[in-house]
Design a protein around this motif. Structure first.
Motif, short mmCIF file in Angstrom:
data_model
loop_
_atom_site.label_atom_id
_atom_site.label_comp_id
_atom_site.label_asym_id
_atom_site.label_seq_id
_atom_site.Cartn_x
_atom_site.Cartn_y
_atom_site.Cartn_z
N ILE A 183 14.81 -9.66 0.22
CA ILE A 183 14.51 -9.15 1.55
C ILE A 183 13.13 -9.63 1.97
CG2 ILE A 183 14.20 -7.06 2.95
CD1 ILE A 183 17.10 -7.54 1.88
N ALA A 184 13.07 -10.27 3.12
CA ALA A 184 11.79 -10.66 3.70
C ALA A 184 11.21 -9.43 4.40
CB ALA A 184 12.00 -11.80 4.71
N VAL A 185 10.02 -9.04 3.99
CA VAL A 185 9.36 -7.86 4.55
C VAL A 185 8.29 -8.32 5.52
CG1 VAL A 185 8.07 -5.75 4.04
CG2 VAL A 185 9.81 -6.58 2.42
N VAL A 186 8.45 -7.93 6.78
CA VAL A 186 7.52 -8.33 7.82
C VAL A 186 6.81 -7.07 8.32
CG1 VAL A 186 7.23 -9.50 10.04
CG2 VAL A 186 9.07 -10.20 8.49
N VAL A 187 5.54 -6.97 8.00
CA VAL A 187 4.74 -5.82 8.42
C VAL A 187 3.92 -6.24 9.63
CG1 VAL A 187 2.95 -4.17 7.75
CG2 VAL A 187 4.63 -4.93 6.06
N GLY A 188 4.05 -5.48 10.71
CA GLY A 188 3.40 -5.83 11.96
C GLY A 188 1.97 -5.35 12.09
N SER A 189 1.31 -5.10 10.99
CA SER A 189 -0.06 -4.61 11.02
C SER A 189 -0.94 -5.51 10.16
CB SER A 189 -0.13 -3.18 10.48
OG SER A 189 -1.47 -2.73 10.44
N LEU A 190 -2.12 -5.78 10.65
CA LEU A 190 -3.08 -6.58 9.88
C LEU A 190 -4.14 -5.71 9.21
CD1 LEU A 190 -3.74 -9.49 12.40
CD2 LEU A 190 -2.03 -9.35 10.59
N ARG A 191 -4.21 -4.45 9.57
CA ARG A 191 -5.26 -3.56 9.09
C ARG A 191 -5.20 -3.42 7.58
NH1 ARG A 191 -6.12 2.11 8.63
NH2 ARG A 191 -3.93 2.55 9.08
N LYS A 192 -6.34 -3.52 6.93
CA LYS A 192 -6.43 -3.46 5.47
C LYS A 192 -5.78 -2.20 4.91
CE LYS A 192 -9.86 -3.29 1.79
NZ LYS A 192 -11.29 -3.20 1.49
N ASP A 193 -6.05 -1.05 5.51
CA ASP A 193 -5.53 0.22 5.00
C ASP A 193 -4.36 0.72 5.85
OD1 ASP A 193 -5.68 2.18 3.02
OD2 ASP A 193 -6.84 3.52 4.33
N SER A 194 -3.50 -0.18 6.27
CA SER A 194 -2.39 0.11 7.17
C SER A 194 -1.38 1.08 6.57
CB SER A 194 -1.68 -1.21 7.50
OG SER A 194 -0.41 -0.99 8.05
N PHE A 195 -1.01 2.09 7.34
CA PHE A 195 0.07 3.00 6.93
C PHE A 195 1.35 2.21 6.71
CE2 PHE A 195 -2.36 6.10 9.66
CZ PHE A 195 -2.82 6.88 8.61
N ASN A 196 1.59 1.22 7.56
CA ASN A 196 2.84 0.47 7.49
C ASN A 196 2.91 -0.45 6.28
OD1 ASN A 196 4.55 1.25 9.90
ND2 ASN A 196 2.48 1.11 10.72
N LYS A 197 1.79 -1.02 5.87
CA LYS A 197 1.77 -1.78 4.62
C LYS A 197 2.06 -0.86 3.44
CE LYS A 197 -1.48 -5.39 6.01
NZ LYS A 197 -2.83 -5.94 5.81
N LYS A 198 1.46 0.32 3.45
CA LYS A 198 1.72 1.28 2.38
C LYS A 198 3.18 1.73 2.39
CE LYS A 198 -2.92 3.30 2.28
NZ LYS A 198 -3.71 4.52 2.54
N LEU A 199 3.72 1.95 3.60
CA LEU A 199 5.12 2.36 3.71
C LEU A 199 6.04 1.27 3.16
CD1 LEU A 199 7.28 4.35 4.68
CD2 LEU A 199 7.09 3.29 6.96
N ALA A 200 5.78 0.03 3.51
CA ALA A 200 6.62 -1.07 3.02
C ALA A 200 6.62 -1.13 1.50
CB ALA A 200 6.13 -2.40 3.60
N LYS A 201 5.45 -1.04 0.88
CA LYS A 201 5.36 -1.09 -0.58
C LYS A 201 6.05 0.10 -1.23
CE LYS A 201 3.56 -4.06 -2.54
NZ LYS A 201 4.28 -5.26 -3.01
N ALA A 202 5.89 1.28 -0.63
CA ALA A 202 6.51 2.48 -1.19
C ALA A 202 8.03 2.44 -1.04
CB ALA A 202 5.93 3.73 -0.52
N LEU A 203 8.52 1.92 0.08
CA LEU A 203 9.97 1.82 0.28
C LEU A 203 10.62 0.90 -0.74
CD1 LEU A 203 10.30 1.62 4.17
CD2 LEU A 203 11.03 3.50 2.69
N GLU A 204 9.94 -0.19 -1.10
CA GLU A 204 10.50 -1.13 -2.07
C GLU A 204 10.90 -0.43 -3.36
OE1 GLU A 204 7.86 -4.43 -2.75
OE2 GLU A 204 7.82 -4.96 -0.62
N LYS A 205 10.16 0.59 -3.74
CA LYS A 205 10.43 1.32 -4.98
C LYS A 205 11.70 2.15 -4.91
CE LYS A 205 5.47 1.60 -5.79
NZ LYS A 205 4.31 2.51 -5.84
N LEU A 206 12.22 2.36 -3.71
CA LEU A 206 13.43 3.16 -3.52
C LEU A 206 14.71 2.32 -3.54
CD1 LEU A 206 12.23 5.59 -0.68
CD2 LEU A 206 12.19 5.95 -3.17
N PHE A 207 14.58 1.00 -3.56
CA PHE A 207 15.73 0.10 -3.53
C PHE A 207 16.31 -0.06 -4.94
CE2 PHE A 207 14.08 -0.94 0.57
CZ PHE A 207 15.13 -1.49 1.28
#
Length: 186
Positions: free
Chosen positions: A6-30
């Motif tokens: 799965i190609a994960v495209v996060v639309g945030s560039l912010r270092k401490d982005s909620f969405n980057k954290k969400l993407a990484k956390a979701l991967e653990k649920l697959f």
């Protein structure tokens, strides 16, 4: 061995982005047969149709990562009631030149987190409109409007207890979506 990348495209560039954290956390649920490629979009030039015949190395990399993936996971914040410009720029690059879109037919899901009560609902709707035009079959239900509040993530960066059941059901729906649609691609 992973069967679905799965190609994960996060639309945030912010270092401490909620969405980057969400993407990484979701991967653990697959499940174990899913792997992930974090698609880099912060180094792309601004889209210019004049460059379609001679794309930059960054654009070639982006299109290659999308092309080899069996699905795409978009994790986006909401900026001014829409998608971030950096995300739209990446979508435009990978969809061009006309008729050579890397997105075509890739099963996708859209989710996002925000401190606002409606999460990223409007950005997600705009993104769904774009993806529909690009022939990207996008998971419709359940929708993932995540309220980024205390407890969303635990101390290890995993999905917190209060959100785990819902987000696991969301992941399970996307897994089924990918398995159904990735198998139908010619």
């Amino acid at each position: 061995m992973a069967t679905y990348n799965i190609a994960v495209v996060v639309g945030s560039l912010r270092k401490d982005s909620f969405n980057k954290k969400l993407a990484k956390a979701l991967e653990k649920l697959f499940p174990a047969d899913f792997s992930f490629t974090q698609v880099r979009i912060d180094d792309l030039p601004l889209y210019n149709q004049d460059d379609d015949g001679n794309p930059s190395a960054q654009v070639t990399r982006l299109k290659g990562e999308i092309t080899v993936a069996q699905g795409v996971l978009f994790v986006t914040p909401e900026y001014n009631r829409s998608v971030p410009g950096v995300l739209k720029n990446a979508i435009d690059h990978a969809s061009r030149p006309y008729g050579k879109s890397a997105w075509d037919g890739k099963p996708a899901a859209v989710i996002g987190a925000s401190v606002g009560a409606i999460g990223t609902a409007l950005a997600q709707q705009h993104l769904r409109n774009i993806l529909a035009y690009l022939n990207v079959p996008t998971l419709g239900q359940p929708e993932g409007f995540v309220h980024a509040k205390e407890g969303l993530f635990d101390e290890s960066g995993n999905i917190g207890e209060a959100s785990r059941k819902f987000l696991q059901s969301w992941v399970d729906a996307y897994v089924s979506w990918v398995k159904t649609h990735a198998g139908t691609r010619a």
